[in-house]
Motif scaffolding. Structure first.
Motif, mmCIF file in Angstrom:
data_model
loop_
_atom_site.group_PDB
_atom_site.id
_atom_site.type_symbol
_atom_site.label_atom_id
_atom_site.label_comp_id
_atom_site.label_asym_id
_atom_site.label_seq_id
_atom_site.Cartn_x
_atom_site.Cartn_y
_atom_site.Cartn_z
ATOM 1 N N ALA A 1 -4.412 11.442 2.167
ATOM 2 C CA ALA A 1 -4.017 10.958 0.848
ATOM 3 C C ALA A 1 -5.023 9.984 0.249
ATOM 4 O O ALA A 1 -5.217 9.947 -0.972
ATOM 5 N N ARG A 2 -5.662 9.194 1.081
ATOM 6 C CA ARG A 2 -6.584 8.174 0.577
ATOM 7 C C ARG A 2 -7.929 8.794 0.216
ATOM 8 O O ARG A 2 -8.190 9.977 0.481
ATOM 9 N N ILE B 1 -11.995 17.606 6.731
ATOM 10 C CA ILE B 1 -11.086 16.590 6.185
ATOM 11 C C ILE B 1 -11.201 16.597 4.665
ATOM 12 O O ILE B 1 -12.302 16.496 4.113
ATOM 13 N N ARG B 2 -10.081 16.693 3.997
ATOM 14 C CA ARG B 2 -10.041 16.754 2.539
ATOM 15 C C ARG B 2 -9.328 15.512 2.009
ATOM 16 O O ARG B 2 -8.129 15.340 2.229
ATOM 17 N N LEU B 3 -10.097 14.657 1.355
ATOM 18 C CA LEU B 3 -9.587 13.380 0.866
ATOM 19 C C LEU B 3 -8.834 13.553 -0.450
ATOM 20 O O LEU B 3 -8.912 14.597 -1.093
ATOM 21 N N ASN B 4 -8.108 12.478 -0.805
ATOM 22 C CA ASN B 4 -7.335 12.464 -2.058
ATOM 23 C C ASN B 4 -6.337 13.617 -2.134
ATOM 24 O O ASN B 4 -6.125 14.196 -3.193
ATOM 25 N N ARG B 5 -5.716 13.926 -0.994
ATOM 26 C CA ARG B 5 -4.761 15.036 -0.933
ATOM 27 C C ARG B 5 -3.428 14.553 -0.351
ATOM 28 O O ARG B 5 -3.058 14.895 0.772
ATOM 29 N N PRO B 6 -2.690 13.721 -1.095
ATOM 30 C CA PRO B 6 -1.400 13.248 -0.574
ATOM 31 C C PRO B 6 -0.406 14.394 -0.426
ATOM 32 O O PRO B 6 -0.351 15.303 -1.264
ATOM 33 N N VAL C 1 1.749 10.836 8.999
ATOM 34 C CA VAL C 1 1.838 9.728 8.053
ATOM 35 C C VAL C 1 2.703 8.611 8.637
ATOM 36 O O VAL C 1 3.605 8.867 9.447
ATOM 37 N N PRO C 2 2.460 7.344 8.255
ATOM 38 C CA PRO C 2 3.300 6.244 8.745
ATOM 39 C C PRO C 2 4.758 6.452 8.349
ATOM 40 O O PRO C 2 5.057 7.063 7.314
ATOM 41 N N ASP D 1 0.852 -1.186 0.000
ATOM 42 C CA ASP D 1 0.000 0.000 0.000
ATOM 43 C C ASP D 1 0.895 1.247 0.000
ATOM 44 O O ASP D 1 1.690 1.443 0.910
ATOM 45 N N PRO D 2 0.774 2.117 -1.019
ATOM 46 C CA PRO D 2 1.667 3.284 -1.092
ATOM 47 C C PRO D 2 1.469 4.278 0.032
ATOM 48 O O PRO D 2 2.331 5.136 0.263
ATOM 49 N N PHE D 3 0.346 4.173 0.773
ATOM 50 C CA PHE D 3 0.080 5.123 1.848
ATOM 51 C C PHE D 3 0.364 4.537 3.232
ATOM 52 O O PHE D 3 0.048 5.160 4.246
#
Length: 410
Positions: free
Chosen positions: A114-115, A267-272, A297-298, A19-21
């Motif tokens: 990011a997700r 919360i704003r999604l899809n924002r890596p 982030v991990p 998983d890239p995130f």
């Protein structure tokens, strides 16, 4: 798989390592790593940037409430710094905790995720008629867990798992006293040596029965917990808290708790976040700016973020001593429960080499014959490499069948 007598009607295989995130399950101490490296990683930088999450928590690393508590710590630092607008990177439990605390303090806060969903390494999915958790599943250290308070206030169903009472079997004969072997190793190992060398030295003078019991103890109590092979772990990993303190899981899925905790947050999604610029008075992330940033982030992903200026030596050194454990889960669902029933719902399987060593029988909690098996570290390469999800699920089913057969032979 012609030897299989039971085939799952549904299955789910996780791929957190790819998983890239996330790039793994949760943080682990690499050789030379200590709890102090976790603490150093989370030190505030220039009064406007702090890294936070389970990897920064020396008290409850690798746990959701460890992430939550560290998010609260980061939020308090932002408040003490006089922040008026805060950017939080990541909508896992650390990010949600930070954002909620800041909102309650009346501070403007934007969460960039990011997700395309909330929760980070917590995610519940539908498998047939039930919900199962891909990632984190337990509320650990339950009596000291702030998330347990939220779950109880919401009236969410909870199910205790007694990790001290597994229904266990070994592939090669009678099961030894795993707990005694584990405590003897922790007391007797030379901690001045690298972990793998210390284990080898410890086993040199032991007889085969002790060596076998110790290998099983390492597989179950260390490698399956820290999720890396011995050569990649610190001696201090022997002492990091794991499961076994009144832990409970949520039969209807962990994500319902996530959804509740995210209510009312921006919360704003899809924002890596690919870059964090903290060189000026404001911290900048893409087209957003604020006078403080909390990055949750991990650590497997943290290394891919471009920091300007670069992270200071203390944080770089901490990152050099922390890695991402590799742990995956296979959930199997059947028409009937054909395996022996564990009163605790917890199963252990000791094989050489290790495979799916830990299982949770969800059947009684969810009302459908369902089990979840865990596999970690170098066992992943042996089982996952080159196989489709269906093939992996059948290998897991084979391990569950071998466990059941071994129990019936006792």
């Amino acid at each position: 798989m012609d030897s299989l007598r039971h085939h799952p009607i549904r299955f789910h295989v996780t791929h957190w390592s790819d998983d890239p995130f996330s790039r793994g399950a949760y943080s682990s101490l690499l050789p030379g790593g200590t709890p102090e490296h976790r603490r150093s990683l989370g030190e505030v930088l220039d009064g406007k940037l702090v890294l936070a999450g389970e990897a920064c928590n020396p008290v409850a690393p690798a746990m959701t409430h460890g992430a939550w508590n560290d998010g609260l710590r980061a939020a308090r630092i932002a408040i003490e710094a006089g922040a008026r607008r805060v950017l939080v990177i990541g909508a896992g439990f650390a990010g949600l905790a930070a954002a909620r605390h800041l909102r309650e303090a009346g501070i403007e806060c934007v969460v960039l995720e990011a997700r395309d969903r909330l929760g980070g390494r917590v995610h519940s999915i539908a498998l047939g008629p039930v919900w199962v958790d891909e990632g984190a599943a337990w509320l650990q250290q339950f009596n000291d867990n702030p998330l347990a308070i939220h779950a109880r206030q919401l009236g969410l169903p909870l199910r205790e798992t007694d990790f001290g009472q597994p229904l266990a079997a070994a592939a090669d004969g009678t099961l030894p006293d795993i707990d005694a072997a584990w405590e003897a190793l922790r007391a007797g190992i030379d901690r001045s040596l690298p972990l793998a060398d210390g284990v080898a030295r410890y086993l040199e003078s032991r007889d085969e029965a002790v060596r076998r019991a110790t290998r099983f103890a390492l597989d179950a109590n260390l490698i399956l917990e820290a999720c890396l092979p011995l050569e990649s772990l610190s001696v201090d990993a022997l002492d990091e808290e794991g499961v076994g303190a009144g832990d409970r899981f949520l039969p209807q899925g962990y994500s319902q708790l996530v959804a509740h905790l995210a209510e009312g947050l921006d919360i704003r999604l899809n924002r890596p976040a690919t870059a964090i610029d903290w060189s000026g008075d404001q911290v900048r992330v893409a087209d957003e700016s604020a006078d403080f940033c909390i990055c949750t982030v991990p650590i497997g992903v943290l290394r891919d973020i471009h920091f300007n200026p670069p992270l200071p030596p203390a944080q770089q050194n901490a990152l050099d001593h922390l890695g991402m454990g590799q742990l995956e889960k296979v959930v199997l669902q059947f028409d009937e429960r054909w395996w022996p029933v564990s009163p605790s719902g917890y199963l252990r399987w000791y094989d050489t080499p290790a495979s799916f060593g830990e299982w949770l029988d969800l059947t009684d909690a969810v009302g459908t014959p369902t089990v979840a098996g865990l596999i970690a570290a170098d066992a992943l390469e042996r089982v996952f490499a080159g196989r489709s999800d269906e093939e992996i699920a059948l290998v897991a089913c084979e391990a569950l069948q071998a466990w059941a057969d071994a129990l019936r032979r006792l």
